[in-house]
Design a protein around this motif. Structure first.
Motif, PDB file in Angstrom:
ATOM      1  N   ASN A  96     -10.826  73.426  11.751  1.00 49.88           N
ATOM      2  CA  ASN A  96     -10.705  74.778  11.271  1.00 49.88           C
ATOM      3  C   ASN A  96      -9.709  75.647  12.223  1.00 49.88           C
ATOM      4  N   ASP A  97      -9.360  75.236  13.129  1.00 47.70           N
ATOM      5  CA  ASP A  97      -8.435  75.760  14.058  1.00 47.70           C
ATOM      6  C   ASP A  97      -7.044  75.359  13.963  1.00 47.70           C
ATOM      7  N   TYR A  98      -6.934  74.102  14.102  1.00 50.53           N
ATOM      8  CA  TYR A  98      -5.557  73.409  14.109  1.00 50.53           C
ATOM      9  C   TYR A  98      -5.781  71.979  13.273  1.00 50.53           C
ATOM     10  N   GLY A  99      -4.372  71.506  12.979  1.00 56.96           N
ATOM     11  CA  GLY A  99      -4.430  70.300  11.942  1.00 56.96           C
ATOM     12  C   GLY A  99      -3.061  69.682  12.177  1.00 56.96           C
ATOM     13  N   VAL A 100      -3.081  68.326  12.373  1.00 53.68           N
ATOM     14  CA  VAL A 100      -1.875  67.781  12.720  1.00 53.68           C
ATOM     15  C   VAL A 100      -1.206  66.768  11.561  1.00 53.68           C
ATOM     16  N   TYR A 101      -1.890  66.846  10.436  1.00 51.88           N
ATOM     17  CA  TYR A 101      -1.114  66.386   9.120  1.00 51.88           C
ATOM     18  C   TYR A 101      -0.046  66.987   8.923  1.00 51.88           C
ATOM     19  N   ALA A 102       1.099  67.161   9.597  1.00 53.69           N
ATOM     20  CA  ALA A 102       2.050  67.951   9.349  1.00 53.69           C
ATOM     21  C   ALA A 102       3.594  67.668  10.061  1.00 53.69           C
ATOM     22  N   GLU A 103       4.558  67.978   9.729  1.00 57.45           N
ATOM     23  CA  GLU A 103       5.859  67.649  10.261  1.00 57.45           C
ATOM     24  C   GLU A 103       6.034  68.319  11.873  1.00 57.45           C
ATOM     25  N   ARG A 104       5.168  69.547  12.000  1.00 49.81           N
ATOM     26  CA  ARG A 104       5.350  70.351  13.272  1.00 49.81           C
ATOM     27  C   ARG A 104       3.913  70.968  13.218  1.00 49.81           C
ATOM     28  N   ALA A 105       3.321  71.112  14.398  1.00 45.99           N
ATOM     29  CA  ALA A 105       2.097  71.842  14.476  1.00 45.99           C
ATOM     30  C   ALA A 105       1.854  72.085  15.997  1.00 45.99           C
ATOM     31  N   VAL A 106       1.372  73.309  15.778  1.00 45.43           N
ATOM     32  CA  VAL A 106       0.958  74.121  17.069  1.00 45.43           C
ATOM     33  C   VAL A 106      -0.428  73.363  17.559  1.00 45.43           C
ATOM     34  N   VAL A 107      -0.703  72.932  18.696  1.00 49.48           N
ATOM     35  CA  VAL A 107      -1.969  72.425  19.125  1.00 49.48           C
ATOM     36  C   VAL A 107      -2.279  73.006  20.599  1.00 49.48           C
ATOM     37  N   PRO A 108      -3.588  72.918  20.898  1.00 46.73           N
ATOM     38  CA  PRO A 108      -3.860  73.258  22.450  1.00 46.73           C
ATOM     39  C   PRO A 108      -3.269  72.136  23.395  1.00 46.73           C
ATOM     40  N   VAL A 109      -3.008  72.628  24.506  1.00 49.31           N
ATOM     41  CA  VAL A 109      -2.280  71.822  25.362  1.00 49.31           C
ATOM     42  C   VAL A 109      -3.510  70.975  25.861  1.00 49.31           C
ATOM     43  N   ALA A 110      -4.669  71.302  25.963  1.00 51.28           N
ATOM     44  CA  ALA A 110      -5.767  70.383  26.375  1.00 51.28           C
ATOM     45  C   ALA A 110      -5.863  69.068  25.365  1.00 51.28           C
ATOM     46  N   ALA A 111      -5.159  69.121  24.241  1.00 48.03           N
ATOM     47  CA  ALA A 111      -5.198  68.076  23.488  1.00 48.03           C
ATOM     48  C   ALA A 111      -4.006  67.039  23.598  1.00 48.03           C
TER      49      ALA A 111
END
Length: 331
Positions: A96-111
């Protein structure tokens, strides 16, 4: 804008859409990653279908919690990573907060985990969720020891294969289960000490036979449903039955009373128990990284799809015929 997979309603693979979506800039504690490959997990199919452990807060919704790529930029206050660094994204967050099925994605550094030079992007997207799940349950929670036996159901899945390798590295004895004879030889080649074909063999009787009547110290189960009663009867006194998935889609009974109240520990396990605990994650990543470097751990890739063919990838995943991990690459 970046090509991004979203769904606008719950449903089958056909609801997945590849759309151009604004990416945005990373905020404090975040990174913008150029995604090269995405690891597919059953959780995403369940989330897409509205039957996961959490529901989509709103539509359109995104998907994906595991990937490999290169950092493009970092948000304010981020240390320990740099632009241009090859990384893997591991499941620490809600889709609900992030998703990586993408060309580019913002993610938490903790991940983020720095990607070893020995892993390409496909392998880097296929390692962490399976190995962190298996190690987190069997080693960190279960405390598996040399000589212990672990029964691993759905053993041809990426998590099942990781569990076989981890059990072997820790001196334990992995017994794999599979529904049909088709995958038996491949599981033996993958390191299983024994393979039980559940369509024609009694799992409890076979485990007791393999363990001189003692039973298995651990059962590591992705299926759940009514079969947990037979599986629990194969667990040794004071042993633990881990449920980390529910592939059966059926209600799961607590078998302890039907089996005469044995000394049975039964608990669920979610990879977030490891990935959201910094100390557990540090230890697990060190152990898995060591195995990757010395060749003990090698991810098994069943098939690679293009991100544009994500609906076909989900159809293949739901057929349950794969041996190892499904990956989608971003071109």
């Amino acid at each position: 804008m970046a090509k991004t997979v979203r769904f606008h309603e719950y449903g089958g693979p056909e609801v997945l859409r590849v759309e151009d979506v604004p990416v945005g800039e990373p905020g404090p504690g975040e990174a913008l990653v150029r995604i090269e490959a995405v690891g597919l997990n059953r959780a995403e199919a369940l989330f897409r279908g509205g039957v996961y452990i959490e529901q989509a807060r709103s539509f359109p919704a995104r998907l994906g919690a595991e990937a490999a790529g290169v950092i493009e930029s970092l948000g304010e206050g981020v240390t320990g990573f740099r632009a241009g660094q090859a990384v893997s994204v591991i499941p620490t967050f809600s889709m609900n907060d992030y998703g990586v099925y993408a060309e580019r994605a913002v993610v938490p550094v903790a991940a983020l985990i720095a990607r070893p030079e020995t892993l390409d992007a496909v392998e880097g997207s296929a390692v962490w969720m399976p190995y962190l799940t298996a190690y987190g349950a069997l080693a960190q929670v279960g405390g598996i020891r040399p000589g212990d036996t672990a029964v691993i159901t759905a053993a041809s899945s990426s998590v099942g294969l990781a569990a076989i390798q981890i059990a072997n590295r820790l001196g334990a004895i992995p017994i794999a289960t599979t529904r049909t004879q088709v995958k038996k030889d491949a599981l033996l080649k993958a390191g299983a000490a024994q393979v039980i074909v559940t369509d024609k063999e009694d799992i409890a009787a076979k485990v007791l036979e393999c363990t001189d009547g003692r039973g298995a110290e651990f059962a590591f189960d992705a299926v759940a449903g009514p079969g947990v009663t037979d599986l629990a009867s194969a667990v040794a006194p004071d042993g633990t039955l881990f449920l980390y998935g529910a592939l059966s889609g059926q209600p799961t009974p607590y078998p302890g009373f039907d089996l005469g109240m044995p000394a049975l520990n039964m608990r669920t396990f979610l990879v977030h128990e490891t990935t959201r605990n910094p100390e557990r994650l540090r230890v697990a990543a060190a152990f898995i990284g060591s195995g990757l470097r010395d060749g003990t751990f090698t991810p098994t890739i069943d098939r690679v799809f293009a991100l544009d063919d994500i609906a076909d990838a989900h159809r293949h995943m739901e057929q349950g015929a794969q041996f190892g991990k499904l990956v989608a690459t971003v071109h």
